[in-house]
Design an enzyme around this catalytic site. Structure first.
Site, PDB file in Angstrom:
ATOM      1  N   LYS A 188       0.863  -1.199   0.000  1.00 21.82           N
ATOM      2  CA  LYS A 188       0.000   0.000   0.000  1.00 21.82           C
ATOM      3  C   LYS A 188       0.895   1.245   0.000  1.00 21.82           C
ATOM      4  O   LYS A 188       2.019   1.205   0.479  1.00 21.82           O
ATOM      5  CB  LYS A 188      -0.952   0.010   1.191  1.00 21.82           C
ATOM      6  CG  LYS A 188      -0.369   0.141   2.556  1.00 21.82           C
ATOM      7  CD  LYS A 188      -0.108   1.530   3.086  1.00 21.82           C
ATOM      8  CE  LYS A 188      -1.158   2.532   2.708  1.00 21.82           C
ATOM      9  NZ  LYS A 188      -0.705   3.892   3.149  1.00 21.82           N
ATOM     10  N   THR A 199       2.847   6.419   4.227  1.00 23.69           N
ATOM     11  CA  THR A 199       3.541   5.161   4.470  1.00 23.69           C
ATOM     12  C   THR A 199       3.440   4.135   3.355  1.00 23.69           C
ATOM     13  O   THR A 199       2.390   3.904   2.783  1.00 23.69           O
ATOM     14  CB  THR A 199       3.020   4.481   5.748  1.00 23.69           C
ATOM     15  OG1 THR A 199       3.144   5.381   6.820  1.00 23.69           O
ATOM     16  CG2 THR A 199       3.795   3.228   6.052  1.00 23.69           C
ATOM     17  N   GLU A 279      -0.649   9.367  -5.341  1.00 23.75           N
ATOM     18  CA  GLU A 279      -1.639  10.432  -5.167  1.00 23.75           C
ATOM     19  C   GLU A 279      -1.511  11.514  -6.229  1.00 23.75           C
ATOM     20  O   GLU A 279      -0.442  12.059  -6.452  1.00 23.75           O
ATOM     21  CB  GLU A 279      -1.418  11.107  -3.822  1.00 23.75           C
ATOM     22  CG  GLU A 279      -1.939  10.287  -2.708  1.00 23.75           C
ATOM     23  CD  GLU A 279      -2.777  11.121  -1.782  1.00 23.75           C
ATOM     24  OE1 GLU A 279      -2.592  12.330  -1.743  1.00 23.75           O
ATOM     25  OE2 GLU A 279      -3.623  10.526  -1.117  1.00 23.75           O
ATOM     26  N   ASN A 398      -3.178  16.782  -0.605  1.00 27.47           N
ATOM     27  CA  ASN A 398      -2.257  16.967   0.504  1.00 27.47           C
ATOM     28  C   ASN A 398      -2.450  18.257   1.276  1.00 27.47           C
ATOM     29  O   ASN A 398      -1.778  18.489   2.270  1.00 27.47           O
ATOM     30  CB  ASN A 398      -0.818  16.860  -0.005  1.00 27.47           C
ATOM     31  CG  ASN A 398      -0.456  15.428  -0.283  1.00 27.47           C
ATOM     32  OD1 ASN A 398      -0.488  14.604   0.629  1.00 27.47           O
ATOM     33  ND2 ASN A 398      -0.165  15.123  -1.523  1.00 27.47           N
TER      34      ASN A 398
END
Lengths: 403, 403
Positions: A188, A199, A279, A398
């Site tokens: 992930k 992470t 992302e 973000n």
């Protein structure tokens, strides 16, 4: 999907592809959304060799400190992972939470019929830094998840779903060796690319008969060439963890070279999946530096370019602005001749010997995949770093409030 | 605006604030927009001492190579600057263009009545990397600009306008020492924050009586604490140049300490102006690291935080996400105790000894100025880095086509 000498890499299975591994993923209530947030990977043995690689950040989350300690024995029976909270910067109480999670899981696994100690359990967490985990939800779920474990496709897939944070798809890969042993894995995130929900967590499994030292060697070689060369935003999480468990259930003992190749194949495929789901990504970018003095220098130079905000925003805009590539590589702490650098985008030369090539401004970068090749022309070493563009999506995801 | 022991810092004047300097800014036609794009700063003497600091990028633009060579004499009569093109990565022909610009200016200045050689002229360029300058426009303009030179407010202001690229306002500062000598300066850009229209250019002037070595010492001390600690996006241009010229016209000889203080005051104010006008800026951020072992370590740690994309996007979102600050500082190559780090935002403690402080998630960061203070608690040294947030505006301006 890829066939190597009669062996096969697939994405339909993950940690439960090898024999003798069970896994599960459930919704423990850690995430406010109610989505799955707790995963378990369990080795049925007969062996319990293990190796791990952890974040190089000096600020390490409680589960990283715990797992590093546990792994000193080179032995693991299980890995429990949660999304929805990083348990980082939570002080001694946060470490106690991790310890207690392992103790409760050991108790549940022992009650279920296996003789498991907390010292045989690694813990991984991912999510917002700085908040304690809701232990009132974690503890009962740790017992519940033991009863949900399953082998084969289901268990691994459920676990891969439960460790997702801002990931949009689960990431799995499995390598089936023609000699009838397997390596599986799930992943992930990507570095600290995600918001506070950060992470990279990876769990790899194999049913090969291999010792902890052999595992450790294979894992370090593979991560050095794959996850360590994936750089979304240059940030490094407090929680990054890559674990590799071997249970010997296939009764096949591969050579170190065979093990290395299989682990590398799975890690490389998972790294590609992490890049593709980063992302805000609109471009999948591979920055290759060739003609470097050493491989380390090639990596350092490629990383400088892959991290450069001006290069990344240009690629977001499909802009073949090669001058930014030269400016970025010129800051790399490597040997280079500023008048001998050549650059191509997707195979089109845009800069030869540090001067623009004809048609450089017209190169079409509108597709989703961009290959940047930089030739330093001072040596024979090369290396590739995977990265992404810097998009409005990245800023949007973000800049959201952590609350 | 600031008064220091009877001395005064103002922003209404720049390079022509000191006696015996003339300047001009005109539209040469290098910029397609037709805006001013050529500036000249000229020293009337009687002395011509000079010092310079240049980009640390290994890939240096032709004008940087030229000016570094010229400055070996410690002597300058004039600086010619153009916006609209960086003249970087343009090969030997680009260097010839720079050389020719200096030669033509020397000729024009000599015809005008001064005995000037090309070796007394520094050249600065800023704009897109990789394209040759339109010399058919530059050459006649170099003669024309000599006739436009003026002292006082007008000349300096025109020059400050002509070096702008994506700057929205010109940047000038002047320090008037109570002992009747002056330091003036103008600046554009901020590191390589701007799109391909990059570069930080600064010209400083003084009418004090000082030698080249004294100038060089003052300039290096000042830039080390100001421009070197301004970090918008971690990128470093191929063209960055800071020049300081002294003509002795005031007949006053300051001490090294007085000169250092005056040059520092002007550089510090210009650095603050550069930060405030950085591309896409919505927040002016000052990252201070205290309690470090050495000042160098404080700078390195503050720079790591100031460059972190996740910290910068959080600040854009007014998000007091202190966990990202800890994750960023944890990657700094400095001595720290991961359990003893404290952080405050605008004076509000958000993290004490690496654990969240009560109310940390509610700290209001909606204003335009954000002070981030990080205490490493391992020593007594501190340093501050100026930076900005990472906004949609930054991505927008930097993803536009270079063409």
């Amino acid at each position: 999907m890829t066939t190597i000498e009669g062996s096969k890499l697939v994405r339909s299975q993950g940690v439960t592809a090898p024999l003798g591994f069970r896994a599960a993923g459930i919704a423990a209530g850690i995430k406010k959304s109610g989505k799955p947030d707790l995963a378990l990977v369990f080795s049925e043995g007969p062996e319990y060799a293990a190796a791990g690689v952890f974040t190089s950040n000096k600020v390490k989350a409680a589960p990283v400190r715990w797992s590093q300690q546990v792994l000193k024995t080179g032995r693991l029976r299980a890995v429990i992972l949660n999304s929805g909270g990083a348990n980082a910067c939570t002080g001694p109480l946060g470490f106690q939470d991790t310890h207690r999670t392992a103790e409760e899981l050991a108790k549940a696994l022992s009650n279920w019929g296996t003789d498991t100690g907390a010292g045989e359990i690694a813990v991984c967490s991912t999510g917002l830094i700085g908040d304690r985990l809701p232990m009132d939800k974690v503890i009962p779920a740790v017992t519940e998840i033991v009863h949900e474990m399953a082998g084969g496709i289901c268990g691994g897939s459920d676990a891969a779903h439960a460790i997702m944070t801002t990931d949009t798809v689960p990431k799995q890969a499995a390598y089936h060796h023609r000699d009838k042993w397997n390596v599986g894995g799930m992943a992930k995130g990507a570095g600290m690319m995600a918001p506070s929900l950060a992470t990279m967590l990876v769990v790899l499994t194999t049913d090969a008969v291999v010792g902890a030292e052999q595992l450790d060697a294979a894992l370090r070689k593979a991560t050095g060439k794959t996850f360590d060369r994936l750089d979304v935003d240059g940030s490094c999480s407090t929680n990054d963890t890559v674990l590799l468990l071997a249970n010997g259930a296939s009764a096949v003992t591969p050579s170190q070279e065979e093990l290395d190749a299989a682990v590398l194949a799975v890690c490389d495929d998972l790294a590609a999946q992490l890049m593709a789901d980063a992302e805000g990504v609109t471009k999948r970018v591979r920055v290759t530096v060739a003609g470097a003095l050493t491989e380390d220098e090639a990596v350092a130079a490629a990383r400088c370019v892959a991290r450069d905000s001006l290069v990344k925003t240009a690629l977001f805009g499909s802009d073949p602005n090669w001058g930014r590539v030269l400016a970025a590589v010129g800051m790399a702490p490597v040997t280079l001749d500023p008048d001998r650098i050549s650059v191509s985008f997707n195979g089109n030369p845009v800069c030869v010997d540090s001067v623009g090539a004809p048609g450089a401004r017209e190169v079409d970068l509108s597709g989703a995949d961009i290959d940047v090749l930089i030739d330093l022309n001072v040596g024979a070493a090369s290396a590739m770093i995977r990265t992404t563009d810097l998009s409005h999506g990245y800023v949007e995801e973000n800049s959201a409030y952590s609350s």
